[in-house]
Structures are given as C-alpha cells and as structure tokens.
Scaffold this active site. Structure first.
Site, short mmCIF file in Angstrom:
data_model
loop_
_atom_site.label_atom_id
_atom_site.label_comp_id
_atom_site.label_asym_id
_atom_site.label_seq_id
_atom_site.Cartn_x
_atom_site.Cartn_y
_atom_site.Cartn_z
N ASP A 1 39.64 39.76 33.63
CA ASP A 1 40.59 40.72 34.18
C ASP A 1 40.53 42.06 33.45
O ASP A 1 40.01 42.16 32.33
CB ASP A 1 42.02 40.18 34.05
CG ASP A 1 42.38 39.21 35.16
OD1 ASP A 1 41.61 39.10 36.13
OD2 ASP A 1 43.44 38.56 35.04
N LYS B 1 42.25 44.16 38.43
CA LYS B 1 43.14 44.72 39.44
C LYS B 1 44.07 45.73 38.77
O LYS B 1 44.50 45.54 37.63
CB LYS B 1 44.02 43.63 40.07
CG LYS B 1 43.27 42.53 40.77
CD LYS B 1 44.26 41.47 41.26
CE LYS B 1 43.56 40.31 41.92
NZ LYS B 1 44.50 39.25 42.33
N MET C 1 56.13 45.25 33.88
CA MET C 1 55.55 46.17 34.86
C MET C 1 56.65 47.00 35.53
O MET C 1 56.68 47.16 36.74
CB MET C 1 54.73 45.39 35.90
CG MET C 1 53.54 44.66 35.30
SD MET C 1 52.77 43.44 36.38
CE MET C 1 53.96 42.09 36.27
#
Length: 250
Positions: free
Chosen positions: A34, A56, A170
């Site tokens: 990732d 991503k 986030m």
C-alpha cells in the site's frame, strides 16, 4: 503449499513493524503493498521478490478493491509466499476483512499478522495516553469520512456525553464539521483537542480548543496537512475532562 500473509506495516515508522512481519518480508516471493506502508520496509525483501504497488489515495486508486482481491488470489496460485503489506493493522480500516473473504472463497490459505495501528500510535507519539485512570476509561475510534469522502455517519451524541477519548482517523478534511457536530451534541467548546497529521519523517501536531482549533489551522500561512508523524492517518483527538495548559504546535 502457497500462502498469503496479510501483514500490518505499522503506523509509518519502519522500525515499528513487528518482528514476524519483517521476517515474512525477507522470505516473500511477492509483496503487494500500500501507499501507507513505509517504502523503507521494501529494503527487507529479496532481490528476486516481485513488488506490486496497489496504493490508494483520495480520488486516485491504482487498483480497485475487487482488482486487488483478484490479484492476491492470482499471485497465490503462482507464488509460494505472498505478503500483502498494509499500513497500520490489516483489520483497522484496512479492508483486510474483504481480502480474506476473497481468499476464503477461492480456497487460498492465509494468515493475518497484526500491526501497530495509527489509532493508538498517533496519540502515543504525541505523549497522550488514549486511556488514563480517573479521566478516560476507554476510547472511541472512528473513520471521519465515508466512501464518498463526506463526513461519516458517527454517533456524536455518544461521544459528547461520555468521558472517553475520541479519535477520528482521516479527519483533516472534515475537521470543521467534526467540531460543529460535537458542539451540537453537547461537547464543551473549550474541550482540549489535538490535530495530528503526518509525513514520512517527523512527528508534528497542533493542540488547542475544540471549537477554535480548526479555525486556527485554516488561518495558518502554510497548509498544516504536510506536517506529520510516524503514523499514516490524519487525526483529531478530543479528551473530555482532560485539563491541558499548553497549546500550539509540538
């Protein structure tokens, strides 16, 4: 027999991966990794190891999740030892559950190797305990945005009426909305809060009061989001009942 290992890379600092995770990287025939896993961890793999990036970020996906699932199944049929390297812990907002369901469906053997989650590592690196006797007997951890990058469906009332630490992962892009919703739910405007962001090298954050902190960041001459720490998710932390004297940047 081939096997897929879902390995937690930890919160960003390459030294915080587990011993088991590092050992598996050194043995892997293929590593599917990732964006949030430290690039330095790839230095542990063999020269003949296949490296596949599937990172991503908001609005930009190298591969969709279904494509990643299919890739893991495909590589498991071609390689003996496949490592799926995921930032933090594979099962904490890492979609690790979706990947093992795909492996189970296709009869692929797997093992999960837990990692240190940014949910706790972030505040720990800032010197703040997620729990503290007599102050916070527990903590909430939620993702701040949904699949459409809008504020997630969060039970703000439960957070506001309790004394537990509240950690929003986030959450930098919806910081003002979080503060507004917490205030509407009854959380005091002068509640101590801290915003923690990250980069690949250093720890950085800004502390203040819940209702003024997001405005302070908006008025900053430089964007705050480039500051960071040894973890991979932007966070805002509010501590009901916690008294702090200092404020500003650490």
């Amino acid at each position: 027999m081939s096997k897929v290992y879902l390995v937690g890379a930890g919160p960003g600092d390459p030294e915080l991966i587990t011993v088991r995770g590092r050992e598996l990287l050194s043995q892997a025939d293929c590593v599917v990794y990732d964006r949030l896993a430290s690039p330095e961890l790839l230095g542990y793999v063999r020269e003949d190891c296949e490296l596949i990036y599937v990172g991503k970020e908001s609005g930009q996906h190298t591969l969709g999740q279904s494509e990643i699932n299919a890739l893991l199944v495909e590589r498991a049929r071609e390689r003996d030892l496949v490592v799926r390297l995921k930032g933090g812990d594979p099962f904490v907002f890492g979609r690790g559950g979706e990947e093992i369901l795909a492996l189970i469906e296709h009869g692929v053997d797997f093992e999960v190797v837990p990692g240190v989650s940014s949910a706790t590592a972030g505040v720990a690196a800032a010197g703040i305990p997620a729990t503290h006797r007599g102050i916070a007997g527990g903590f909430h951890v939620v993702t701040a945005h949904d699949r459409r990058n809008r504020l997630a469906d969060i039970d703000f009332a439960a957070m506001a009426r309790g004394s537990d630490t509240c950690i929003f992962l986030m959450g930098l892009g919806v910081l003002g909305e979080i503060a507004e919703r917490l205030a509407e739910a009854g959380m005091p405007a002068d509640m101590d809060a801290i915003v923690i962001s990250r980069d690949k090298k250093s720890a950085r954050g800004r502390s203040g009061r819940l209702q003024s902190l997001h405005r302070d960041l908006e008025l900053s001459h430089r964007p705050f989001s480039w500051w960071g720490a040894w973890w991979h998710c932007e966070s805002i932390l509010s501590r009901p009942g916690r008294q702090r004297e200092r404020s500003g940047v650490f």
